[in-house]
Design an enzyme around this catalytic site. Sequence first.
Site, PDB file in Angstrom:
ATOM      1  N   ILE A   1      22.857  80.692  17.415  1.00  0.00           N
ATOM      2  CA  ILE A   1      22.320  79.333  17.396  1.00  0.00           C
ATOM      3  C   ILE A   1      20.871  79.328  17.862  1.00  0.00           C
ATOM      4  CG2 ILE A   1      22.592  76.987  18.274  1.00  0.00           C
ATOM      5  CD1 ILE A   1      25.582  77.572  18.628  1.00  0.00           C
TER       6      ILE A   1
ATOM      7  N   ALA B   1      21.104  80.403  26.253  1.00  0.00           N
ATOM      8  CA  ALA B   1      21.582  81.737  26.632  1.00  0.00           C
ATOM      9  C   ALA B   1      22.970  81.634  27.256  1.00  0.00           C
ATOM     10  CB  ALA B   1      20.613  82.388  27.616  1.00  0.00           C
TER      11      ALA B   1
ATOM     12  N   THR C   1      26.591  85.209  33.631  1.00  0.00           N
ATOM     13  CA  THR C   1      25.566  84.636  32.759  1.00  0.00           C
ATOM     14  C   THR C   1      25.645  83.116  32.702  1.00  0.00           C
ATOM     15  OG1 THR C   1      25.472  86.616  31.379  1.00  0.00           O
ATOM     16  CG2 THR C   1      24.671  84.571  30.401  1.00  0.00           C
TER      17      THR C   1
ATOM     18  N   THR D   1      29.307  73.283  24.712  1.00  0.00           N
ATOM     19  CA  THR D   1      30.336  73.373  23.683  1.00  0.00           C
ATOM     20  C   THR D   1      31.385  72.290  23.855  1.00  0.00           C
ATOM     21  OG1 THR D   1      32.156  74.789  22.896  1.00  0.00           O
ATOM     22  CG2 THR D   1      31.507  75.052  25.172  1.00  0.00           C
ATOM     23  N   ASP D   2      32.084  71.955  22.769  1.00  0.00           N
ATOM     24  CA  ASP D   2      33.189  71.005  22.878  1.00  0.00           C
ATOM     25  C   ASP D   2      34.418  71.631  23.532  1.00  0.00           C
ATOM     26  OD1 ASP D   2      33.991  72.655  20.789  1.00  0.00           O
ATOM     27  OD2 ASP D   2      34.400  71.032  19.378  1.00  0.00           O
TER      28      ASP D   2
ATOM     29  N   TYR E   1      35.851  81.487  29.117  1.00  0.00           N
ATOM     30  CA  TYR E   1      34.589  81.069  28.499  1.00  0.00           C
ATOM     31  C   TYR E   1      34.352  79.584  28.689  1.00  0.00           C
ATOM     32  CZ  TYR E   1      31.687  79.094  24.819  1.00  0.00           C
ATOM     33  OH  TYR E   1      30.770  78.336  24.137  1.00  0.00           O
TER      34      TYR E   1
ATOM     35  N   SER F   1      33.610  78.549  32.211  1.00  0.00           N
ATOM     36  CA  SER F   1      32.265  78.905  32.668  1.00  0.00           C
ATOM     37  C   SER F   1      31.231  77.933  32.102  1.00  0.00           C
ATOM     38  CB  SER F   1      31.927  80.350  32.290  1.00  0.00           C
ATOM     39  OG  SER F   1      31.771  80.507  30.890  1.00  0.00           O
ATOM     40  N   LYS F   2      31.429  77.491  30.858  1.00  0.00           N
ATOM     41  CA  LYS F   2      30.507  76.513  30.283  1.00  0.00           C
ATOM     42  C   LYS F   2      30.679  75.144  30.950  1.00  0.00           C
ATOM     43  CE  LYS F   2      27.922  76.730  27.429  1.00  0.00           C
ATOM     44  NZ  LYS F   2      26.450  77.022  27.486  1.00  0.00           N
TER      45      LYS F   2
ATOM     46  N   ASN G   1      32.330  73.912  16.513  1.00  0.00           N
ATOM     47  CA  ASN G   1      32.180  75.291  16.036  1.00  0.00           C
ATOM     48  C   ASN G   1      31.043  75.415  15.025  1.00  0.00           C
ATOM     49  OD1 ASN G   1      34.641  75.616  17.447  1.00  0.00           O
ATOM     50  ND2 ASN G   1      35.266  77.233  16.041  1.00  0.00           N
TER      51      ASN G   1
ATOM     52  N   VAL H   1      44.829  86.333  11.241  1.00  0.00           N
ATOM     53  CA  VAL H   1      44.852  84.910  11.562  1.00  0.00           C
ATOM     54  C   VAL H   1      45.780  84.718  12.753  1.00  0.00           C
ATOM     55  CG1 VAL H   1      45.503  82.610  10.754  1.00  0.00           C
ATOM     56  CG2 VAL H   1      44.380  84.220   9.189  1.00  0.00           C
TER      57      VAL H   1
ATOM     58  N   HIS I   1      45.545  79.339  23.575  1.00  0.00           N
ATOM     59  CA  HIS I   1      44.767  78.915  22.410  1.00  0.00           C
ATOM     60  C   HIS I   1      44.833  77.397  22.242  1.00  0.00           C
ATOM     61  CE1 HIS I   1      43.489  80.431  18.138  1.00  0.00           C
ATOM     62  NE2 HIS I   1      42.617  79.587  18.666  1.00  0.00           N
TER      63      HIS I   1
END
Length: 364
Positions: free
Chosen positions: A12, A81, A99, A133-134, A159, A162-163, A188, A215, A300
């Site tokens: 991105i 980043a 990060t 992010t959503d 992930y 952390s966001k 996405n 998948v 998930h």
Amino acid sequence: MKILVTGGAGFIGSAVVRHVIEHTEDSVVNLDKLTYAGNLESLDAISGNDRYRFEQVDICDRAAVDQVLARHQPDVIMHLAAESHVDRSIDGPSDFIQTNIVGTYTLLEAARAYWSGLSAEGKARFKFHHISTDEVYGDLEGPTDLFTEQTPYAPSSPYSASKASSDHLVRAWHRTYGLPVVVTNCSNNYGPFHFPEKLIPLMILNALEGKALPVYGSGAQVRDWLYVDDHARALYTVVTQGGVGQTYNIGGHNERRNLDVVHAICSLLDELRPVDKNPAVSGIARYADLIKHVADRPGHDLRYAIDASKIEADLGWKPQETFESGIRKTVSWYLDNLQWCQRVQDGSYQRERLGAQVSEGTSV
């Protein structure tokens, strides 16, 4: 305007850098550590432009970040980043904590010190734009529910946690210290120069090589797909027009099940690179025959969907690409740029870069 983009060699980030250089008169300083997902070849089209500069710096290195801010004197910071791959965060969350949380904290403190030293005019112009992010919202229960800017946070993976943490830090620095911030949460992304570990490029490249198309579970997970160039336009719109302290959700209005995305890719490849014209594929009649359902990812999320009405109403942005137009452009780009893909897959894009750094005496 001079824009400092962190993570500008990523998927991105590189789209944002290309957009600014190709469609505006602004200048860009690209600050990137160049981890595995950072690829300067994604910026070849604009790398020679005199409005573009690159700095190889880790956002966790406060002294180096301070030096970049002092040297380039940016008007705004666009913070992209981040470590962003969910599967990698499950296997090894430490890099994501370092990060996405520590790095964002370090950057916020550097930005606060820099902003505090600006003139009154510079302070009024400055913004810290945090791109998120959503996935911080968790997943949706009802088939018609949408994420809004007021949706409570409920992250499911290391992930997304952390966001979510980084989002909270940014808002706290605004409320406590007055740092002028704006936050965006996107759905996405897909499009050219996407690292091949992600769903869409992985399916394209596996199919072309006659490999299985894995998948997760039934493939019923729903995502809202946003073409990366649409996202870059949205981010530039927000950093130039968005209100300080505001949050804007950015979506493509393109909800699709993961299995349907894979089938769409297979259908396009059947049209553009038929199996009977592809010597790497044998024993199948169509690319969809390569689909293989595998054990689902732990934790998930089932469904994401964005309500992007605020950014459209307040700032006039809406996506230009439908899923059908965007996925066709994406598949066509990968077919036309297999050499770029090969260099990423075999690691040569990193080996050559590291060799050049050693020969030039640059720290690695």
